[in-house]
Design an enzyme around this catalytic site. Structure first.
Site, PDB file in Angstrom:
ATOM      1  N   GLU A  98       0.833  -1.200   0.000  1.00 20.75           N
ATOM      2  CA  GLU A  98       0.000   0.000   0.000  1.00 20.75           C
ATOM      3  C   GLU A  98       0.868   1.251   0.000  1.00 20.75           C
ATOM      4  OE1 GLU A  98      -2.638  -0.028   3.396  1.00 20.75           O
ATOM      5  OE2 GLU A  98      -2.725  -2.212   3.294  1.00 20.75           O
ATOM      6  N   CYS A 110       3.260   8.260   1.433  1.00 21.91           N
ATOM      7  CA  CYS A 110       3.746   7.339   2.450  1.00 21.91           C
ATOM      8  C   CYS A 110       4.071   6.026   1.747  1.00 21.91           C
ATOM      9  CB  CYS A 110       2.657   7.158   3.502  1.00 21.91           C
ATOM     10  SG  CYS A 110       3.111   5.991   4.789  1.00 21.91           S
ATOM     11  N   CYS A 156       5.584  -7.352   8.136  1.00 19.03           N
ATOM     12  CA  CYS A 156       6.593  -6.755   9.017  1.00 19.03           C
ATOM     13  C   CYS A 156       6.858  -7.710  10.171  1.00 19.03           C
ATOM     14  CB  CYS A 156       6.084  -5.409   9.540  1.00 19.03           C
ATOM     15  SG  CYS A 156       7.254  -4.550  10.613  1.00 19.03           S
ATOM     16  N   CYS A 212       4.822  -4.946  16.645  1.00 12.60           N
ATOM     17  CA  CYS A 212       4.269  -3.961  17.586  1.00 12.60           C
ATOM     18  C   CYS A 212       2.820  -4.336  17.903  1.00 12.60           C
ATOM     19  CB  CYS A 212       4.348  -2.558  16.996  1.00 12.60           C
ATOM     20  SG  CYS A 212       6.045  -2.034  16.687  1.00 12.60           S
ATOM     21  N   CYS A 216      -0.204  -2.556  15.949  1.00  7.42           N
ATOM     22  CA  CYS A 216      -0.075  -2.230  14.525  1.00  7.42           C
ATOM     23  C   CYS A 216      -0.623  -3.343  13.633  1.00  7.42           C
ATOM     24  CB  CYS A 216       1.393  -1.976  14.203  1.00  7.42           C
ATOM     25  SG  CYS A 216       1.696  -1.607  12.471  1.00  7.42           S
ATOM     26  N   CYS A 235      -1.834   1.670   8.964  1.00  6.44           N
ATOM     27  CA  CYS A 235      -0.797   0.949   8.221  1.00  6.44           C
ATOM     28  C   CYS A 235      -1.215  -0.488   7.958  1.00  6.44           C
ATOM     29  CB  CYS A 235       0.498   0.935   9.017  1.00  6.44           C
ATOM     30  SG  CYS A 235       0.942   2.545   9.616  1.00  6.44           S
TER      31      CYS A 235
HETATM   32  N1  SAH Z   1       8.369   0.600  11.105  1.00  8.32           N
HETATM   33  C1  SAH Z   1       8.470   2.011  11.094  1.00  8.32           C
HETATM   34  C2  SAH Z   1       7.652   2.716  10.039  1.00  8.32           C
HETATM   35  C3  SAH Z   1       6.258   2.238   9.782  1.00  8.32           C
HETATM   36  S1  SAH Z   1       4.997   2.606  10.949  1.00  8.32           S
HETATM   37  C4  SAH Z   1       8.194   2.578  12.464  1.00  8.32           C
HETATM   38  O1  SAH Z   1       7.888   1.811  13.364  1.00  8.32           O
HETATM   39  O2  SAH Z   1       8.346   3.776  12.661  1.00  8.32           O
HETATM   40  C5  SAH Z   1       4.773   4.324  10.918  1.00  8.32           C
HETATM   41  C6  SAH Z   1       4.188   4.885  12.215  1.00  8.32           C
HETATM   42  O3  SAH Z   1       2.802   4.526  12.370  1.00  8.32           O
HETATM   43  C7  SAH Z   1       4.884   4.342  13.434  1.00  8.32           C
HETATM   44  O4  SAH Z   1       5.077   5.358  14.380  1.00  8.32           O
HETATM   45  C8  SAH Z   1       3.893   3.333  13.935  1.00  8.32           C
HETATM   46  O5  SAH Z   1       4.103   3.014  15.268  1.00  8.32           O
HETATM   47  C9  SAH Z   1       2.578   4.022  13.666  1.00  8.32           C
HETATM   48  N2  SAH Z   1       1.393   3.164  13.674  1.00  8.32           N
HETATM   49  C10 SAH Z   1       1.316   1.834  13.492  1.00  8.32           C
HETATM   50  N3  SAH Z   1       0.050   1.408  13.600  1.00  8.32           N
HETATM   51  C11 SAH Z   1      -0.689   2.499  13.850  1.00  8.32           C
HETATM   52  C12 SAH Z   1      -2.088   2.709  14.078  1.00  8.32           C
HETATM   53  N4  SAH Z   1      -2.947   1.713  14.031  1.00  8.32           N
HETATM   54  N5  SAH Z   1      -2.507   3.982  14.322  1.00  8.32           N
HETATM   55  C13 SAH Z   1      -1.634   5.015  14.323  1.00  8.32           C
HETATM   56  N6  SAH Z   1      -0.311   4.868  14.115  1.00  8.32           N
HETATM   57  C14 SAH Z   1       0.148   3.641  13.887  1.00  8.32           C
END
Ligand code: SAH
Length: 348
Positions: A90, A103, A110, A114, A117, A334
């Site tokens: 995406e 983006c 991944c 986390c 996420c 994401c």
């Molecule tokens: N792996 C990298 C980049 C991708 S995620 C990182 O961790 O920074 C980009 C950002 O979106 C990160 O800060 C991540 O923690 C956040 N993110 C992930 N899931 C999310 C969600 N459901 N709502 C808001 N932000 C989210």
């Protein structure tokens, strides 16, 4: 088949030389790709027919196919692409006062895991090639070309951990940054990492002008490890040490991303710990509204609750902003669009 998008400006000149052509042919190809933004080698009319035939035999231009496009009320547009092997990625186009931003996704799935996420719902299948990242940019730019618009900013914040695919990400950025092509300014490029400290140190010594954003999301090791497994490998002390090196080597302001999760990391003691952790850094905190992911069971906070946290940080001298939500009527979190497609029965 290899994509011409895999080569940055210097590499495409070397490629030309490897065929026994003048370096200048590489320069021409680069311009056709990024200035004229052609879709086929046949359009590269200042190359000889023989050169074009060789290029067509050995390379494709774009390795991806657009399979879905969703436009939100605010103009945020989400694109779903299929790669050559069928994997889905995406990209999101966001409209800001200061310009248009894309983006970009860096991995299929991944491995960072986390807790909040959607991207980590499927394990990493593979890294994207640099050409596959360039192709996301080009597909969106070509959509904008129809109305004479251009992408001005790039955030490397899509699915995947960019510092777990370091070389390809750097090559991608070098390609879109080059002033003989798209010329996206370094200061308009932001890389977001969950905190792979070793790569942050590598990045520090590259002395690029790209912006660095750290997904922090918790101000102490216990909480951070429960939300972000990477914290077990690189706890806060190690992470902050890597950031000290980054700050010594680069006179750039850091961004710390902090998703406010209701009842988890949004209490006054968290604000106090965060202020202590970040004191003295040339940095600001970007408070992020949570995009709820059904499978995860976390809840975000409302705007008033976010403001309370914001005020607590500001009072302690920590600069912060609350990220504006974009495209919240489409699957903007994401990795959500891909997951939905997989659930519908799409097989990668
Ligand atoms: N792996 C990298 C980049 C991708 S995620 C990182 O961790 O920074 C980009 C950002 O979106 C990160 O800060 C991540 O923690 C956040 N993110 C992930 N899931 C999310 C969600 N459901 N709502 C808001 N932000 C989210």
């Amino acid at each position: 088949m290899q994509s011409l998008y895999d080569y940055d400006y210097e590499q495409i000149q070397c490629l030309a030389e490897s065929y026994g052509w003048k370096k200048f042919r590489g320069h021409q190809i680069f311009q056709w790709l990024y200035r004229n933004r052609v879709d086929s080698v046949d359009e590269m009319t200042n190359l000889s027919k023989e050169t074009r035939e060789i290029l067509k035999r050995d390379f494709m231009i774009s390795p991806l196919k657009m399979i879905r496009k969703q436009v939100a009320h605010d103009g945020t547009t989400k694109f779903l692409f299929a790669l050559e092997d069928g994997a889905l990625v995406e990209s999101v186009l966001m409209l800001f006062d200061y310009g248009k931003s894309i983006c970009v996704t860096t991995q299929v799935g991944c491995n960072m895991g986390c807790a909040f996420c959607a991207s980590g719902l499927t394990k990493k299948k593979r890294n994207l090639t640099s050409g596959e990242m360039v192709a996301q940019f080009m597909a969106v730019q070509k959509e904008l070309d129809k109305s004479g618009d251009r992408l001005s900013h790039v955030v490397v914040m899509g699915t995947g951990e960019p510092f777990d695919n370091y070389d390809n990400v750097m090559n991608f950025l070098s390609t879109i940054n080059h002033d003989r092509g798209l010329g996206i300014g370094s200061r308009h490029i932001t890389i977001s990492t969950c905190g792979i400290a070793d790569r942050i140190i590598d990045f520090a010594y590259e002395h690029t002008q790209y912006n660095l954003a750290i997904s922090l999301h918790a101000p102490n090791d216990q909480l951070r490890s429960s939300l972000m497994p990477i914290n077990k490998a690189y706890p806060l002390e190690t992470l902050m040490h890597a950031l000290d090196i980054y700050c010594q080597e680069n006179n750039r302001r850091l961004t710390f991303e902090y998703i406010l999760l209701k009842g988890v990391n949004d209490r006054p003691e968290h604000a106090a710990q965060l202020a202590r952790l970040l004191k003295g850094y040339n940095a600001y905190v970007n408070l992020i509204p949570y995009n709820a992911v059904d499978e995860k069971g976390f809840q975000g906070v409302n705007h008033e609750e976010a403001m309370v946290f914001y005020d607590q940080l500001m009072k302690k001298g920590i600069r912060c902003t609350i990220r504006k939500e974009h495209g919240n009527d489409i699957d903007a979190a994401c990795g959500q669009l891909r997951i939905k497609e997989l659930k519908r029965g799409y097989e990668e």
